[in-house]
Design a protein around this motif. Structure first.
Motif, PDB file in Angstrom:
ATOM      1  N   ASN A 169     -23.906  25.562 -18.478  1.00 47.50           N
ATOM      2  CA  ASN A 169     -24.649  25.907 -17.257  1.00 47.50           C
ATOM      3  C   ASN A 169     -26.144  26.022 -17.550  1.00 47.50           C
ATOM      4  N   GLY A 170     -26.652  25.110 -18.361  1.00 44.17           N
ATOM      5  CA  GLY A 170     -28.082  25.047 -18.615  1.00 44.17           C
ATOM      6  C   GLY A 170     -28.576  25.946 -19.731  1.00 44.17           C
ATOM      7  N   GLN A 171     -27.690  26.778 -20.273  1.00 41.20           N
ATOM      8  CA  GLN A 171     -28.122  27.684 -21.331  1.00 41.20           C
ATOM      9  C   GLN A 171     -27.482  27.273 -22.650  1.00 41.20           C
ATOM     10  N   SER A 172     -28.261  27.342 -23.727  1.00 45.27           N
ATOM     11  CA  SER A 172     -27.757  26.925 -25.027  1.00 45.27           C
ATOM     12  C   SER A 172     -27.124  28.106 -25.763  1.00 45.27           C
ATOM     13  N   TYR A 173     -25.948  27.862 -26.319  1.00 44.74           N
ATOM     14  CA  TYR A 173     -25.239  28.904 -27.079  1.00 44.74           C
ATOM     15  C   TYR A 173     -24.934  28.373 -28.473  1.00 44.74           C
ATOM     16  N   ILE A 199     -17.542  26.705 -13.408  1.00 48.41           N
ATOM     17  CA  ILE A 199     -17.631  27.110 -11.998  1.00 48.41           C
ATOM     18  C   ILE A 199     -18.820  28.046 -11.751  1.00 48.41           C
ATOM     19  N   GLU A 200     -19.183  28.838 -12.773  1.00 54.34           N
ATOM     20  CA  GLU A 200     -20.314  29.762 -12.601  1.00 54.34           C
ATOM     21  C   GLU A 200     -21.620  29.002 -12.374  1.00 54.34           C
ATOM     22  N   ASP A 242     -27.031  31.994  -8.975  1.00 56.85           N
ATOM     23  CA  ASP A 242     -27.395  33.395  -8.721  1.00 56.85           C
ATOM     24  C   ASP A 242     -26.225  34.205  -8.155  1.00 56.85           C
ATOM     25  N   ALA A 243     -25.064  33.561  -8.053  1.00 52.37           N
ATOM     26  CA  ALA A 243     -23.840  34.229  -7.617  1.00 52.37           C
ATOM     27  C   ALA A 243     -24.002  34.964  -6.293  1.00 52.37           C
TER      28      ALA A 243
END
Lengths: 162, 292
Positions: free
Chosen positions: A12-16, A78-79, A84-85
């Motif tokens: 979702n666009g964030q690197s882990y 899905i998140e 911004d939920a």
């Protein structure tokens, strides 16, 4: 046997970056390591579709992939559909499911939405047959599918207008 | 429902992958799309010591014209890419027609063409279709490569002729002869489920409109693709009228196959489906051959 592998995944666009055992399923990685529990695990052998995610923009079942295989790849869960939920910013697909009662218990819904997002991008005007074929890999035990099909039709109209 | 521990290697070149296969032999399983292997591991029906992940081998993901006609498909080509390939649609239309029957889009996005064939599930569509099309299989190991016919490649239930250190690297689908039609049909309880019975056919007509050659290959009626040789032998030299096709379908269902019975379909029902589907595919293949 239990050698840990370091992987870097964009979700979702964030690197882990995490260390994983090779046998860790991607679905469990997403839920337990990253804490994104919207990806549901139903059958855990690739039949029910509840764990569907986008892997490099294509829908796949995350319970029959290993997390270690996601190294260097991009995932959307899905998140990622409503970052911004917030209720006001529901994705048209989500809004349509709500409008048409395309869910009851909601367990399967995330998988349906992740299957349908690229489908509607590729097929802006799907026929009912197209829709039923597109969701044939996702099992819903509540709705009998009719309201899901209705929701997809509404979503197609909404998304086309955008 | 969690797989047992294993050692994991992710080579990025075929040479490295073949080295791992040679070093670990029987202990190693190649991991292609994983759409059959990983569920089997989740159930712990398979417990390989070592997985050699082939997904980094970009050199095995291609679809290109084969030397001498037809199409050449790299073993790690995703099923979805085969389904969408204009070259496959043109050069191997029977494959193009069959792809949507394989499981669901989510599975085809990840599943590979070669992985499906090397898995040799008797209920899988591609082994039967590859047999009907006289596909050729290129197997490679550190010590060299060899070509196998479909008959040689598919040995038994979930068993191919591949040696433990070998990988399937390429599949070549030869072009259809002139005046040849083709068709595929299967019956399953739900779209994308394993077929109760499926069948692929090719029919070649001579200049007088008589049957010069025919193939009829079933899935889900035995331990591997089953070719209805008596049925097609009865068609050679015949005008392919509805009557001739009916007779051949009868022979196929009664004599050529020995289907299993299970909770999904009895022996009698599978024979019935085999006959009905044979009629349909032979008729469609004949009609297409006439249009050629």
């Amino acid at each position: 046997m239990n050698t840990l592998h370091t992987i870097t995944v964009i979700i979702n666009g964030q690197s882990y970056e995490r260390e994983v055992e090779p046998r860790l399923l991607l679905s469990d990685f997403i839920r337990h390591e990253i804490g994104l529990t919207g990806t549901h695990v139903g059958c855990e052998h690739g039949v029910c579709g509840a764990c569907t995610i986008l892997f490099d923009d294509e829908p796949v079942r995350s319970c029959i992939m290993f997390a270690v295989q996601a190294n260097g790849h991009t995932i959307m869960t899905i998140e990622g559909l409503t970052p911004d939920a917030s209720e006001e910013n529901l994705h048209p697909l989500q809004a349509s499911f709500r409008e048409a009662h395309g869910l009851q218990c909601g367990f399967c819904t995330g998988g349906f939405l992740m299957t349908l997002l690229p489908f509607l991008q590729e097929n802006p005007n799907p026929s009912e047959q197209d829709i039923r074929e597109a969701i044939s890999g996702n099992i819903c035990r509540c709705t009998g599918y009719q309201h899901i099909v209705d929701a997809v039709k509404i979503a197609a109209a909404k998304m086309e207008g955008q | 429902m969690k797989p047992p521990p294993f050692e994991y290697f992710a080579p990025t070149t075929l040479d490295d992958a073949l080295d791992y296969m040679a070093d670990y032999g029987d202990e190693a399983k190649p991991l292609a799309g994983g759409q059959s292997l990983i569920p089997t591991m989740n159930f712990r029906l398979a417990q390989p010591e070592v997985l050699v992940d082939l997904n980094g081998l970009a050199e095995l993901a291609y679809i290109r014209p084969a030397a001498g006609g037809g199409v050449s498909i790299g073993a790690m080509t995703r099923q979805r890419s085969v389904e969408r390939s204009p070259l496959v649609a043109e050069q191997a239309p029977l494959i193009h027609e069959t792809m949507p029957y394989i499981a669901h889009p989510q599975i085809r996005n990840r599943g590979t063409f070669g992985g499906n064939l090397a898995h040799t599930d008797p209920a899988s569509e591609l082994p039967a279709v590859a047999t009907a099309l006289n596909a050729r299989f290129r197997a490679q190991s550190r010590s060299g490569q060899r070509w196998l016919t479909a008959d040689e490649f598919f040995v038994d239930l979930f068993t191919t002729a591949l040696e433990p250190e070998e990988l399937l690297v390429e599949i070549v689908i030869p072009p259809l002869p002139a005046q040849t039609g083709y068709a595929f049909r299967e019956i399953s309880r739900r779209h994308g489920d394993y077929a109760l019975v499926g069948v692929a056919a090719t029919v070649t007509l001579d200049n007088n409109g008589r049957c010069e050659a025919a193939r009829l290959v079933y899935l889900s009626v035995g331990d591997k693709p089953v070719e209805a040789v008596q049925a097609t032998a009865a068609l050679i030299g015949q005008k392919l009228t509805a009557e001739a096709i009916d007779d051949a379908a009868e022979i196929a269902a009664a004599q050529d196959i020995d289907p299993p019975g299970d909770i999904h379909a009895s022996v009698t029902y599978r024979r019935h489906l085999a006959k009905v589907l044979a009629k349909q595919v032979l008729a469609k293949a004949t009609a297409r051959a006439k249009q050629e």
